[in-house]
Motif scaffolding. Structure first.
Motif, PDB file in Angstrom:
ATOM      1  N   HIS A  28      37.224   3.040  -4.960  1.00  0.00           N
ATOM      2  CA  HIS A  28      38.083   3.573  -6.018  1.00  0.00           C
ATOM      3  C   HIS A  28      39.041   4.620  -5.448  1.00  0.00           C
ATOM      4  O   HIS A  28      40.255   4.576  -5.687  1.00  0.00           O
ATOM      5  N   LEU A  29      38.511   5.568  -4.667  1.00  0.00           N
ATOM      6  CA  LEU A  29      39.346   6.602  -4.071  1.00  0.00           C
ATOM      7  C   LEU A  29      40.259   6.021  -2.999  1.00  0.00           C
ATOM      8  O   LEU A  29      41.438   6.400  -2.892  1.00  0.00           O
ATOM      9  N   PHE A  30      39.715   5.134  -2.192  1.00  0.00           N
ATOM     10  CA  PHE A  30      40.486   4.500  -1.117  1.00  0.00           C
ATOM     11  C   PHE A  30      41.688   3.758  -1.692  1.00  0.00           C
ATOM     12  O   PHE A  30      42.830   3.939  -1.224  1.00  0.00           O
ATOM     13  N   ASP A  31      41.463   2.947  -2.697  1.00  0.00           N
ATOM     14  CA  ASP A  31      42.555   2.176  -3.299  1.00  0.00           C
ATOM     15  C   ASP A  31      43.575   3.091  -3.972  1.00  0.00           C
ATOM     16  O   ASP A  31      44.787   2.831  -3.920  1.00  0.00           O
ATOM     17  N   ALA A  32      43.095   4.173  -4.595  1.00  0.00           N
ATOM     18  CA  ALA A  32      44.010   5.117  -5.231  1.00  0.00           C
ATOM     19  C   ALA A  32      44.904   5.791  -4.195  1.00  0.00           C
ATOM     20  O   ALA A  32      46.106   5.987  -4.418  1.00  0.00           O
ATOM     21  N   ALA A  33      44.320   6.139  -3.045  1.00  0.00           N
ATOM     22  CA  ALA A  33      45.086   6.786  -1.989  1.00  0.00           C
ATOM     23  C   ALA A  33      46.143   5.839  -1.418  1.00  0.00           C
ATOM     24  O   ALA A  33      47.297   6.227  -1.196  1.00  0.00           O
ATOM     25  N   VAL A  34      45.754   4.598  -1.181  1.00  0.00           N
ATOM     26  CA  VAL A  34      46.699   3.615  -0.640  1.00  0.00           C
ATOM     27  C   VAL A  34      47.824   3.350  -1.648  1.00  0.00           C
ATOM     28  O   VAL A  34      49.000   3.275  -1.289  1.00  0.00           O
ATOM     29  N   ALA A  35      47.469   3.233  -2.922  1.00  0.00           N
ATOM     30  CA  ALA A  35      48.479   3.005  -3.954  1.00  0.00           C
ATOM     31  C   ALA A  35      49.454   4.168  -4.052  1.00  0.00           C
ATOM     32  O   ALA A  35      50.632   3.992  -4.374  1.00  0.00           O
ATOM     33  N   ALA A  36      48.975   5.377  -3.748  1.00  0.00           N
ATOM     34  CA  ALA A  36      49.824   6.574  -3.819  1.00  0.00           C
ATOM     35  C   ALA A  36      50.678   6.759  -2.564  1.00  0.00           C
ATOM     36  O   ALA A  36      51.528   7.647  -2.527  1.00  0.00           O
ATOM     37  N   GLY A  37      50.429   5.946  -1.526  1.00  0.00           N
ATOM     38  CA  GLY A  37      51.278   6.015  -0.336  1.00  0.00           C
ATOM     39  C   GLY A  37      50.581   6.280   0.973  1.00  0.00           C
ATOM     40  O   GLY A  37      51.240   6.431   2.009  1.00  0.00           O
ATOM     41  N   ALA A  38      49.236   6.339   0.988  1.00  0.00           N
ATOM     42  CA  ALA A  38      48.504   6.590   2.229  1.00  0.00           C
ATOM     43  C   ALA A  38      48.546   5.366   3.147  1.00  0.00           C
ATOM     44  O   ALA A  38      48.675   4.228   2.695  1.00  0.00           O
ATOM     45  N   THR A  39      48.392   5.621   4.430  1.00  0.00           N
ATOM     46  CA  THR A  39      48.318   4.577   5.444  1.00  0.00           C
ATOM     47  C   THR A  39      46.862   4.324   5.810  1.00  0.00           C
ATOM     48  O   THR A  39      46.104   5.269   6.038  1.00  0.00           O
ATOM     49  N   VAL A  40      46.464   3.059   5.867  1.00  0.00           N
ATOM     50  CA  VAL A  40      45.079   2.728   6.220  1.00  0.00           C
ATOM     51  C   VAL A  40      44.870   2.888   7.725  1.00  0.00           C
ATOM     52  O   VAL A  40      45.588   2.290   8.526  1.00  0.00           O
ATOM     53  N   LEU A  41      43.889   3.709   8.106  1.00  0.00           N
ATOM     54  CA  LEU A  41      43.488   3.824   9.507  1.00  0.00           C
ATOM     55  C   LEU A  41      42.287   2.943   9.799  1.00  0.00           C
ATOM     56  O   LEU A  41      42.199   2.327  10.856  1.00  0.00           O
ATOM     57  N   LYS A  42      41.323   2.931   8.866  1.00  0.00           N
ATOM     58  CA  LYS A  42      40.176   2.042   8.962  1.00  0.00           C
ATOM     59  C   LYS A  42      39.850   1.559   7.551  1.00  0.00           C
ATOM     60  O   LYS A  42      39.724   2.372   6.627  1.00  0.00           O
ATOM     61  N   PRO A  43      39.729   0.252   7.352  1.00  0.00           N
ATOM     62  CA  PRO A  43      39.448  -0.262   6.005  1.00  0.00           C
ATOM     63  C   PRO A  43      38.082   0.171   5.513  1.00  0.00           C
ATOM     64  O   PRO A  43      37.182   0.488   6.310  1.00  0.00           O
ATOM     65  N   ALA A  44      37.910   0.194   4.208  1.00  0.00           N
ATOM     66  CA  ALA A  44      36.631   0.560   3.622  1.00  0.00           C
ATOM     67  C   ALA A  44      35.642  -0.586   3.810  1.00  0.00           C
ATOM     68  O   ALA A  44      35.899  -1.716   3.391  1.00  0.00           O
ATOM     69  N   GLU A  45      34.522  -0.291   4.464  1.00  0.00           N
ATOM     70  CA  GLU A  45      33.547  -1.333   4.764  1.00  0.00           C
ATOM     71  C   GLU A  45      32.190  -0.721   5.088  1.00  0.00           C
ATOM     72  O   GLU A  45      32.058   0.491   5.285  1.00  0.00           O
ATOM     73  N   LYS A  46      31.162  -1.593   5.182  1.00  0.00           N
ATOM     74  CA  LYS A  46      29.821  -1.142   5.538  1.00  0.00           C
ATOM     75  C   LYS A  46      29.759  -0.768   7.003  1.00  0.00           C
ATOM     76  O   LYS A  46      30.481  -1.308   7.840  1.00  0.00           O
TER      77      LYS A  46
END
Length: 211
Positions: free
Chosen positions: A68-86
């Motif tokens: 939820h937080l990860f997607d919100a950050a990306v939608a707001a303009g953040a750059t993915v360094l490492k995808p959310a995963e186990k």
């Protein structure tokens, strides 16, 4: 309050990020994380490049909250360094905000127990240190208690502090978040605590928290 009390550090009240555009940064953080008065923004044009030597971590209860937080950050303009995963230790992802700050979102749990929420259980500042042992001594001398110390990682017992504090070998921290360890110029951060101003061995500036 005597001089010794003024020097004694027990809490981090807020973090001040120094950014090029405070208005743009405020919009990002309002949309992404909603950290309230734990996060302050201040305009700065101090030269900085590469890894700034620190990360911010948002600790949540379950993987759904990370996403939820990860997607919100990306939608707001953040750059993915490492995808959310186990991972071996839980579930997490890492992004870099438009102002350059690196944010980790993590949960020790690998399974969801309810619907996704925006609730952040803990905020932790992780400082990259060239000499972790030396930095640990500095902070211990100023009053902090070491809760955990394993290899190049130190976690301090921060009590009811709104923000936690840890130390990690600088190069190891950079590797963890997926960036090169090289960096020059300003850290672009001020740590607002409950003690007198000082600068640690790695150049991180502390100042009394604003009233």
């Amino acid at each position: 309050m005597d001089t010794e009390d003024q020097q004694r550090l027990t809490s981090i009240r807020s973090i001040t990020l120094e950014v090029d555009d405070p208005d743009a940064a405020a919009r990002f953080y309002d949309e992404a994380f909603e950290l309230g008065d734990r996060l302050r923004l201040r305009r700065s044009d101090a030269p900085t490049s590469g890894f700034r030597g620190f990360t911010m971590s948002l600790i949540v209860a379950q993987p759904a909250d990370v996403l939820h937080l990860f997607d919100a950050a990306v939608a707001a303009g953040a750059t993915v360094l490492k995808p959310a995963e186990k991972s071996l230790w839980g579930f997490g992802g890492i992004v870099q905000a438009p102002d350059g700050t690196i944010w980790q979102m993590a949960s020790e749990s690998k399974k969801d127990t309810g619907p996704a929420t925006h609730r952040i259980e803990n905020v932790v500042l992780l400082l990259g240190a060239d000499d972790v042992s030396a930095s640990k001594r500095i902070y211990a001398d100023r009053g902090l208690t070491v809760a955990k110390s394993i290899g190049g990682y130190v976690d301090f017992a921060m009590g009811d502090s709104p923000i936690g504090l840890g130390l990690y070998k600088r190069r190891s921290l950079a590797k963890t978040v997926g960036v090169a360890a090289d960096g020059t110029g300003s850290h672009r951060v001020e740590i607002n605590g409950d003690a007198a101003a000082f600068v640690d061995p790695d150049g991180f500036a502390w100042a009394p928290a604003p009233e």
